[in-house]
Design an enzyme around this catalytic site. Structure first.
Site, mmCIF file in Angstrom:
data_model
loop_
_atom_site.group_PDB
_atom_site.id
_atom_site.type_symbol
_atom_site.label_atom_id
_atom_site.label_comp_id
_atom_site.label_asym_id
_atom_site.label_seq_id
_atom_site.Cartn_x
_atom_site.Cartn_y
_atom_site.Cartn_z
ATOM 1 N N LYS A 1 0.826 -1.211 0.000
ATOM 2 C CA LYS A 1 0.000 0.000 0.000
ATOM 3 C C LYS A 1 0.867 1.270 0.000
ATOM 4 O O LYS A 1 2.084 1.197 0.238
ATOM 5 C CB LYS A 1 -0.928 -0.037 1.223
ATOM 6 C CG LYS A 1 -1.974 -1.166 1.177
ATOM 7 C CD LYS A 1 -2.924 -1.060 2.363
ATOM 8 C CE LYS A 1 -4.016 -2.109 2.291
ATOM 9 N NZ LYS A 1 -4.997 -1.957 3.425
ATOM 10 N N GLU B 1 -9.321 -10.831 -7.436
ATOM 11 C CA GLU B 1 -8.449 -9.670 -7.209
ATOM 12 C C GLU B 1 -7.167 -9.741 -8.040
ATOM 13 O O GLU B 1 -6.667 -8.706 -8.481
ATOM 14 C CB GLU B 1 -8.112 -9.547 -5.715
ATOM 15 C CG GLU B 1 -9.332 -9.170 -4.892
ATOM 16 C CD GLU B 1 -9.046 -9.026 -3.402
ATOM 17 O OE1 GLU B 1 -9.960 -8.605 -2.672
ATOM 18 O OE2 GLU B 1 -7.911 -9.325 -2.966
ATOM 19 N N HIS C 1 -2.209 -5.317 1.689
ATOM 20 C CA HIS C 1 -3.495 -6.001 1.533
ATOM 21 C C HIS C 1 -3.262 -7.456 1.183
ATOM 22 O O HIS C 1 -2.313 -7.783 0.472
ATOM 23 C CB HIS C 1 -4.267 -5.329 0.384
ATOM 24 C CG HIS C 1 -5.448 -6.134 -0.112
ATOM 25 N ND1 HIS C 1 -6.705 -6.018 0.441
ATOM 26 C CD2 HIS C 1 -5.538 -7.100 -1.072
ATOM 27 C CE1 HIS C 1 -7.528 -6.873 -0.185
ATOM 28 N NE2 HIS C 1 -6.850 -7.526 -1.103
ATOM 29 N N TYR D 1 -12.631 -1.918 -3.550
ATOM 30 C CA TYR D 1 -13.113 -2.045 -2.168
ATOM 31 C C TYR D 1 -14.642 -1.948 -2.086
ATOM 32 O O TYR D 1 -15.172 -1.624 -1.019
ATOM 33 C CB TYR D 1 -12.461 -0.980 -1.293
ATOM 34 C CG TYR D 1 -11.035 -1.329 -0.880
ATOM 35 C CD1 TYR D 1 -10.776 -2.406 -0.035
ATOM 36 C CD2 TYR D 1 -9.952 -0.573 -1.321
ATOM 37 C CE1 TYR D 1 -9.482 -2.727 0.357
ATOM 38 C CE2 TYR D 1 -8.647 -0.887 -0.927
ATOM 39 C CZ TYR D 1 -8.427 -1.971 -0.085
ATOM 40 O OH TYR D 1 -7.145 -2.276 0.313
#
Ligand code: CDP
Ligand code: MG
Length: 136
Positions: free
Chosen positions: A9, A126, A115, A49
């Site tokens: 991130k 994902e 994540h 998200y």
């Protein structure tokens, strides 16, 4: 072989921890199948998200995830989803086990360094969000 998505991130990229985190996942037995550095648009962050829509942290999370570069990484190993969650530690770095990625590099429940997908199905979805099948 199971597939899962790691995202390094913005806080961990800015903190110069890309190499540290990649070393931890390789040492944990993961194979890196695809990787890039990118910056999410607001729309991409909202879609990634979407499961959190309506929660109080949804909008701030989009601000944070679009605040700088990220490094999405497609990983494979046996039991990849559960194993990555183990190496990441709890969502809140203050509660993450010592030596985990979030304990070492996270600074708050929002800015938690990385994540990891939360189910086998999401691992596939994902990784496909960031990488085409030909990149595997
Ligand atoms: O990432 P993880 O699956 O551990 O947690 P999540 O519940 O799916 O939340 C997604 C992300 O939202 C977290 O990794 C945090 O960056 C952020 N979050 C937050 O800012 N405040 C919370 N109370 C919970 C999560
Ligand atoms: Mg999650």
């Amino acid at each position: 072989m199971e597939r899962t998505l790691l995202i390094i991130k913005p806080d961990a990229v800015a903190g110069r921890h890309i190499g540290d985190i990649l070393k931890m996942v390789v040492d944990a037995g993961f194979n890196i199948k695809a990787l890039r550095m990118t910056r999410l648009t607001r729309d991409q962050a909202a879609r990634f998200y979407a499961v959190h829509e309506g929660k109080p942290f949804y909008e701030p999370l989009q601000d944070y995830m679009t605040s700088g570069k990220i490094v999405p990484v497609a990983l494979e190993r046996e039991n990849a989803v559960a194993k990555l969650r183990e190496v990441l530690g709890a969502t809140d770095p203050a509660k993450a086990a010592p030596g985990t990625i979030r304990a070492l590099y996270g600074s708050s429940i929002e800015r938690n360094a990385a994540h990891g997908s939360d189910s086998v199905e999401n691992g596939l979805q994902e990784t496909a969000f960031f990488f085409g099948e030909s990149e595997f």
